[in-house]
Structure formats: structure tokens, C-alpha cells
Motif scaffolding. Structure first.
Motif, PDB file in Angstrom:
ATOM      1  N   MET A 211       0.874  -1.344   0.118  1.00 15.50           N
ATOM      2  CA  MET A 211      -0.028  -0.156   0.396  1.00 15.50           C
ATOM      3  C   MET A 211       0.756   1.059   0.353  1.00 15.50           C
ATOM      4  O   MET A 211       1.856   1.822   0.099  1.00 15.50           O
ATOM      5  N   ASP A 212       0.571   2.004  -1.006  1.00 17.34           N
ATOM      6  CA  ASP A 212       0.947   3.184  -1.174  1.00 17.34           C
ATOM      7  C   ASP A 212       0.692   4.428  -0.059  1.00 17.34           C
ATOM      8  O   ASP A 212      -0.863   4.285  -0.011  1.00 17.34           O
ATOM      9  N   HIS A 213       1.300   5.413   0.121  1.00 17.23           N
ATOM     10  CA  HIS A 213       0.917   6.911   0.636  1.00 17.23           C
ATOM     11  C   HIS A 213       0.928   8.109   0.135  1.00 17.23           C
ATOM     12  O   HIS A 213       2.139   8.420  -0.065  1.00 17.23           O
ATOM     13  N   LYS A 214      -0.052   8.113  -1.234  1.00 16.00           N
ATOM     14  CA  LYS A 214       0.484   9.002  -1.937  1.00 16.00           C
ATOM     15  C   LYS A 214       0.497  10.817  -1.736  1.00 16.00           C
ATOM     16  O   LYS A 214       1.076  11.827  -1.953  1.00 16.00           O
ATOM     17  N   ARG A 215      -0.114  10.900  -0.738  1.00 22.19           N
ATOM     18  CA  ARG A 215      -0.343  12.320  -0.559  1.00 22.19           C
ATOM     19  C   ARG A 215       0.616  12.896   0.088  1.00 22.19           C
ATOM     20  O   ARG A 215       1.045  11.887   0.765  1.00 22.19           O
ATOM     21  N   THR A 225       2.414  12.954  -4.602  1.00 32.17           N
ATOM     22  CA  THR A 225       3.605  12.951  -4.544  1.00 32.17           C
ATOM     23  C   THR A 225       4.536  11.248  -5.651  1.00 32.17           C
ATOM     24  O   THR A 225       3.274  11.133  -5.442  1.00 32.17           O
ATOM     25  N   GLY A 226       5.729  11.312  -4.895  1.00 31.60           N
ATOM     26  CA  GLY A 226       6.130  10.186  -5.749  1.00 31.60           C
ATOM     27  C   GLY A 226       5.853   9.143  -5.064  1.00 31.60           C
ATOM     28  O   GLY A 226       5.966   7.279  -5.585  1.00 31.60           O
ATOM     29  N   GLY A 227       5.297   9.212  -3.891  1.00 31.56           N
ATOM     30  CA  GLY A 227       5.112   8.162  -2.322  1.00 31.56           C
ATOM     31  C   GLY A 227       5.415   8.260  -1.138  1.00 31.56           C
ATOM     32  O   GLY A 227       7.061   8.792  -1.245  1.00 31.56           O
ATOM     33  N   LEU A 268       6.085  -6.345 -14.036  1.00 28.00           N
ATOM     34  CA  LEU A 268       5.034  -5.910 -14.245  1.00 28.00           C
ATOM     35  C   LEU A 268       4.063  -5.062 -12.681  1.00 28.00           C
ATOM     36  O   LEU A 268       3.754  -5.668 -11.655  1.00 28.00           O
ATOM     37  N   TYR A 269       4.098  -3.847 -12.810  1.00 26.75           N
ATOM     38  CA  TYR A 269       3.232  -3.718 -11.947  1.00 26.75           C
ATOM     39  C   TYR A 269       2.201  -2.957 -11.934  1.00 26.75           C
ATOM     40  O   TYR A 269       1.231  -2.278 -12.410  1.00 26.75           O
ATOM     41  N   PHE A 270       1.042  -3.778 -11.295  1.00 31.47           N
ATOM     42  CA  PHE A 270      -0.232  -3.296 -11.127  1.00 31.47           C
ATOM     43  C   PHE A 270      -0.836  -2.348 -10.460  1.00 31.47           C
ATOM     44  O   PHE A 270      -1.034  -2.924  -9.187  1.00 31.47           O
ATOM     45  N   ILE A 282      -6.233   0.675 -12.323  1.00 26.22           N
ATOM     46  CA  ILE A 282      -5.736   2.085 -12.117  1.00 26.22           C
ATOM     47  C   ILE A 282      -5.011   2.677 -13.084  1.00 26.22           C
ATOM     48  O   ILE A 282      -5.177   3.503 -13.991  1.00 26.22           O
ATOM     49  N   GLU A 283      -3.444   1.804 -12.990  1.00 26.16           N
ATOM     50  CA  GLU A 283      -2.616   1.855 -13.686  1.00 26.16           C
ATOM     51  C   GLU A 283      -2.075   0.924 -13.987  1.00 26.16           C
ATOM     52  O   GLU A 283      -2.587   0.078 -13.109  1.00 26.16           O
ATOM     53  N   TYR A 284      -1.149   0.842 -14.660  1.00 29.97           N
ATOM     54  CA  TYR A 284      -0.142  -0.322 -15.168  1.00 29.97           C
ATOM     55  C   TYR A 284       1.585   0.616 -14.757  1.00 29.97           C
ATOM     56  O   TYR A 284       1.665   1.584 -15.810  1.00 29.97           O
ATOM     57  N   ASN A 285       2.640   0.156 -14.631  1.00 27.82           N
ATOM     58  CA  ASN A 285       3.657   0.387 -14.722  1.00 27.82           C
ATOM     59  C   ASN A 285       4.915  -0.674 -15.301  1.00 27.82           C
ATOM     60  O   ASN A 285       4.301  -1.453 -14.672  1.00 27.82           O
ATOM     61  N   CYS A 286       5.639   0.116 -15.653  1.00 27.00           N
ATOM     62  CA  CYS A 286       6.791  -0.801 -16.508  1.00 27.00           C
ATOM     63  C   CYS A 286       7.581  -1.716 -15.576  1.00 27.00           C
ATOM     64  O   CYS A 286       8.610  -2.051 -16.395  1.00 27.00           O
ATOM     65  N   ARG A 287       7.638  -1.319 -14.115  1.00 21.40           N
ATOM     66  CA  ARG A 287       8.700  -1.700 -12.963  1.00 21.40           C
ATOM     67  C   ARG A 287       8.116  -1.531 -12.404  1.00 21.40           C
ATOM     68  O   ARG A 287       6.726  -1.374 -12.085  1.00 21.40           O
ATOM     69  N   PHE A 288       9.588  -2.010 -11.077  1.00 20.20           N
ATOM     70  CA  PHE A 288       9.372  -1.753  -9.872  1.00 20.20           C
ATOM     71  C   PHE A 288       8.381  -0.804  -9.114  1.00 20.20           C
ATOM     72  O   PHE A 288       8.949   0.205  -9.631  1.00 20.20           O
ATOM     73  N   GLY A 289       7.498  -0.530  -8.365  1.00 20.96           N
ATOM     74  CA  GLY A 289       7.614   1.124  -7.921  1.00 20.96           C
ATOM     75  C   GLY A 289       7.942   1.260  -7.104  1.00 20.96           C
ATOM     76  O   GLY A 289       8.903   0.253  -6.349  1.00 20.96           O
ATOM     77  N   ASP A 290       7.866   2.323  -6.085  1.00 24.71           N
ATOM     78  CA  ASP A 290       9.262   3.568  -5.344  1.00 24.71           C
ATOM     79  C   ASP A 290       8.554   3.778  -4.660  1.00 24.71           C
ATOM     80  O   ASP A 290       7.514   4.938  -5.779  1.00 24.71           O
ATOM     81  N   PRO A 291       7.471   4.068  -3.694  1.00 28.39           N
ATOM     82  CA  PRO A 291       8.845   3.407  -2.372  1.00 28.39           C
ATOM     83  C   PRO A 291       8.047   1.819  -2.433  1.00 28.39           C
ATOM     84  O   PRO A 291       8.547   1.114  -1.499  1.00 28.39           O
ATOM     85  N   GLU A 292       7.334   1.224  -3.259  1.00 24.09           N
ATOM     86  CA  GLU A 292       6.564  -0.275  -2.648  1.00 24.09           C
ATOM     87  C   GLU A 292       7.705  -0.920  -2.365  1.00 24.09           C
ATOM     88  O   GLU A 292       7.494  -2.506  -1.984  1.00 24.09           O
ATOM     89  N   THR A 293       8.528  -0.907  -3.963  1.00 25.45           N
ATOM     90  CA  THR A 293       9.576  -1.668  -3.973  1.00 25.45           C
ATOM     91  C   THR A 293      10.882  -2.189  -2.002  1.00 25.45           C
ATOM     92  O   THR A 293      11.526  -2.998  -2.331  1.00 25.45           O
TER      93      THR A 293
END
Ligand code: AMP
Ligand code: GLY
Length: 424
Positions: A211-215, A225-227, A268-270, A282-293
Motif C-alpha cells: 500500500m502506497d501513501h501518495k499524498r 507525490t511519488g509516494g 509488471l506493476y498493477f 487504475i494503472e500499469y507500470n512497467c517496472r518496480f514501484g518506488d517506494p513499494e520495492t
């Protein structure tokens, strides 16, 4: 083995620390890296978008394996270029990276293959977009087609805001050419879940959810923000939901990419939303998430390089990917003023007696002769692992409070919602 990693944030630091656990790895070069990564890898001042420089460097340094971790070099074809030199890589080629670099491509793929996502329309003409908005329901979401540093998504409460969003993206070109087309889509509600998955194009192995916290502010207020922090696993993501996602989203997506002639290999990031009508993309990313990784990889028990090589060799079906039962939490320490305006060059003091379950991943800093100084908005990601999420959060916060640089700020409520779900 010599490994090359392209990128220079907290995500790359987490990848590098994990790759270091494999004894066969001798040298790791990171382009460009950062001040903290320099402790774990040889950082070389070549930007992640400088493809000619990256390829020249790789050709001259006996690279056995490359990991392209950042979105822009993937979209620009960094993996295609390294493959042309005969270097095995982890990451999608440019054709497959379109799943992130073009929202229009991603949305049309989902529509064609029946993958659940918000209903949408695509416009390349601002006048047509504005006309459509007249009769639309609000709130509504306006998205720039291309890469926009995570800022190209505008949630609009009314017609006036939506008109301003179209003007900003398509006419003022706030995100450059990324805004030559827009996607206008239905506003969805529900908890968000990030699921990263290893895939070799045929087999898919989802990682532990997060779970990210984007705001920027507590209580999910303030700018995107980026997270600002992450937790794993995500307590909303139950076994039953995971199974539904596998059947309706994950497998259909990798099959769709194959059918389109651009099989996806890499991470692949869902980005999912658990709506009242079921999980949607909501979106795909073609890479590891930051800061999910930074919370996912510390829970990985299987050797990362082995998995990455299996992805490249298309033998992922032969690798079991195992995870710890515990939890992880990451709290981002950001520069005062982020994500708008912030100062750089502030000296950073990190105590050298942090507990062993805490890792500080460096994102926006550099190493000067006098020591580490800040050089970006998100400076450090302080991660702790523990048996429970509560313990992981307590330990991450305790460590983060002991790290100092002028103007440092963090959200104080990372994981609070997740704890509420877990503890009722
Ligand atoms: P993205 O850059 O696509 O991840 O979007 C950023 C954030 O905007 C997401 O994490 C969601 O919180 C929000 N968002 C994007 N699309 C929608 C949508 N259709 N409905 C509601 N929120 C959305
Ligand atoms: N944390 C969201 C992303 O990596 O895009």
C-alpha cells in the motif's frame, strides 16, 4: 558476475542490496546511483536517460546482466539497445514498456481483452475533450497519455476543474508531449493496492502486495507525490481477491501482451482499486514501484538474481518464489517543501547504531567529501521488517526520528489505515 543497474533512487538501492546477497555477484555498477547507493555499488555519473552513454559503458565493462529499473530508459528502449549488444537484461523492451508509457495503449489493451478498468474516452483534440466534459458526470479523472513523473493525473470535482485540467495538459502542455492526448475516465472509489509481479511473458509470479501513501500530508491531504511511505502486505488484499485478480487481471494482461506481439518481461506493476464492482486496474507500470520495492524486496526469501535471470530466459515456471510471513513498513524522509519547492545540499546525519531490522534506502542524496547531503525531494526511505505490521511501523518511525537533516519532514500516519483494517 558483473551487474549493471540503471536508475538512482530508493528502488534501485533496494534492488542492489538484494542482488548483493548472491555470492556470484562481484561488481555492481549503478548509473547514475546516489550517495547511499555508493556504499553498495560503483556509481557512475551517467544519467538514466543517456542511452548512448549507458550502452557505451556496458559495452566496455564486461557486463553479464543488466537491470533497467526506471521508466524513462525502459520507454526509450534501453533494454532493446543492451540486448543488441548481447547483454541479458531484466526489464521490458520499448514495445512492452508502452503499457506504462502510453495510457491510451494500456486502456485500449484492457478494453480489447476485457480487463476490468474505469470506462474512458480518448481525445487528441482539446475542443472535442471540452465538448465531452459538458455532458459528463463528476468527479471525473483527466490523464495525460504519456509519462509525467506521476503528476499527469488530475481528479476533477466539477466541469470547471476538468476544463482547467484539459487546458493545462493539452494546451499549456504542462507535461510536454505527454499531453498531446488525454484519457478522460470515470472516477472510481475503493481501497488501492499495489501488486508487483515477476513475469517472463508466459508465467506470472505476483509479489507480496503493498500500500502506497501518495499524498504529501497526513490523512491523505495535500499534493500528490511519488509516494511518502508504504506497507506490505496490504491487508485489504485478501486471498480471495488475489485469486480474482490472477484470473481476471494478471493472466489476461500477460496473455494480451503476447497476443499483441509485445510479450512483457520484467516487473509488471498493477495499480489496483478494490471497487464495489470488484478489483479494477487504475494503472500499469512497467517496472518496480518506488517506494513499494522498499517494502516488498526485504520480504523476498528467494534469490533475486536467480528470479531475474529466469525472467530473461523465460523459465520462470521453474522457479518458486518465496516470501517471509512478516510485514514491512517504509517511511519517507523528504526535503521541506517537497513536492513543490525545496532546498538541496543539507548535510544528513544517520546514526550508525540503527537496529538490524532497519534499512535506510537512499533516494535523493549525494556523497561529497564532507559527507552525505540532500539532492532531491524524497531523500531517504527508512524501512523496517518485523513479525507484525505494528512492530515494523514502530521500528521504522523510531529510526526515522533519529535521522537528521535541515527541513526534513515525514508523514506521521503511514500504515494507520492498514493497522485499522488488521486490528479492527
Ligand atoms: P496514476 O498516476 O495513474 O497512479 O494515478 C494517481 C492516482 O490517482 C491513483 O493512485 C489514484 O489514487 C488516482 N486515480 C487514478 N485514476 C483514478 C480513477 N479512475 N478513479 C479514482 N482515482 C483515480
Ligand atoms: N509508487 C508509485 C510508483 O512507483 O509509480
Amino acid at each position: 558476475m558483473n551487474v549493471l543497474v540503471v536508475g538512482g533512487g530508493g528502488r534501485e538501492h533496494a534492488i542492489i542490496k538484494k542482488l548483493r546477497e548472491n555470492d556470484a555477484v562481484r561488481l555492481i555498477f549503478c548509473l547514475p546511483g546516489n550517495g547511499g547507493i555508493a556504499e553498495d555499488a560503483d556509481c557512475v555519473a551517467i544519467g538514466a536517460k543517456e542511452l548512448d552513454g549507458i550502452v557505451d559503458f556496458a559495452g566496455a565493462h564486461d557486463i553479464d546482466f543488466a537491470v533497467v529499473a526506471q521508466d524513462d530508459p525502459l520507454a526509450l528502449g534501453c533494454v532493446d539497445r543492451l540486448h543488441a549488444l548481447g547483454i541479458p537484461c531484466f526489464g521490458p523492451d520499448a514495445k512492452a514498456a508502452r503499457i506504462e508509457s502510453s495510457k491510451v495503449f494500456a486502456k485500449n489493451l484492457m478494453k480489447k481483452y476485457g480487463i476490468p478498468t474505469a470506462d474512458y474516452e480518448v481525445f487528441d483534440d482539446p475542443a472535442a475533450a471540452l465538448a465531452y466534459l459538458e455532458g459528463a458526470k463528476y468527479p471525473i479523472v483527466v490523464k495525460a497519455d504519456g509519462l509525467a513523473l506521476g503528476k499527469g493525473v488530475l481528479i476533477c470535482q466539477d466541469l470547471e476543474a476538468a476544463r482547467a485540467a484539459v487546458a493545462e495538459i493539452m494546451e499549456k502542455r504542462a507535461f510536454g508531449d505527454a499531453g498531446s492526448r488525454v484519457v478522460i475516465e470515470r472516477f472510481l472509489t475503493g481501497p488501492e493496492v499495489s501488486v508487483l509481479a515477476f513475469t517472463d511473458g508466459k508465467t506470472i509470479r505476483p509479489m507480496v502486495s503493498s500500500m502506497d501513501h501518495k499524498r504529501a500530508g497526513d490523512g491523505d491531504t495535500g499534493l500528490n507525490t511519488g509516494g511518502m511511505g508504504t506497507v506490505a502486505p496490504n491487508p485489504y488484499y485478501t486471498e480471495a481477491i488475489a485469486q480474482t485478480c490472477m484470473e481476471r487481471i494478471f493472466l489476461p494482461t500477460i496473455r494480451a501482451m503476447q497476443a499483441e506481439g509485445c510479450p512483457f518481461k520484467g516487473c509488471l506493476y498493477f495499480g489496483l482499486m478494490l471497487t464495489p464492482e470488484g478489483p479494477m486496474v487504475i494503472e500499469y507500470n512497467c517496472r518496480f514501484g518506488d517506494p513499494e520495492t522498499q517494502v516488498v524486496l526485504p520480504l523476498l526469501k528467494t534469490d533475486l538474481l536467480t528470479i531475474m535471470q529466469a525472467v530473461e530466459n523465460e523459465t520462470l515456471d521453474r522457479v518458486q518464489v518465496e516470501w517471509s510471513d512478516g510485514a514491512a513498513a517504509c517511511v519517507i524522509l523528504a526535503s521541506g517543501g517537497y513536492p513543490v519547492q525545496y532546498e538541496k545540499g543539507k548535510p544528513i546525519a544517520i546514526p550508525d547504531d540503527l537496529p538490524t531490522n532497519v534499512t535506510v534506502y537512499h533516494a535523493g542524496d549525494k556523497l561529497l567529501p564532507g559527507g552525505l547531503v540532500t539532492s532531491g525531494g524524497r531523500v531517504l526511505g527508512v524501512t523496517a521488517t518485523a513479525d507484525t505490521l505494528r512492530q515494523a511501523l514502530d521500528d521504522a518511525y523510531a529510526a526515522a526520528r533519529r535521522i537528521r537533516f535541515e527541513g526534513a519532514f515525514m508523514r506521521s500516519d503511514i500504515g494507520r489505515r492498514a493497522l485499522a483494517v488488521l486490528e479492527g
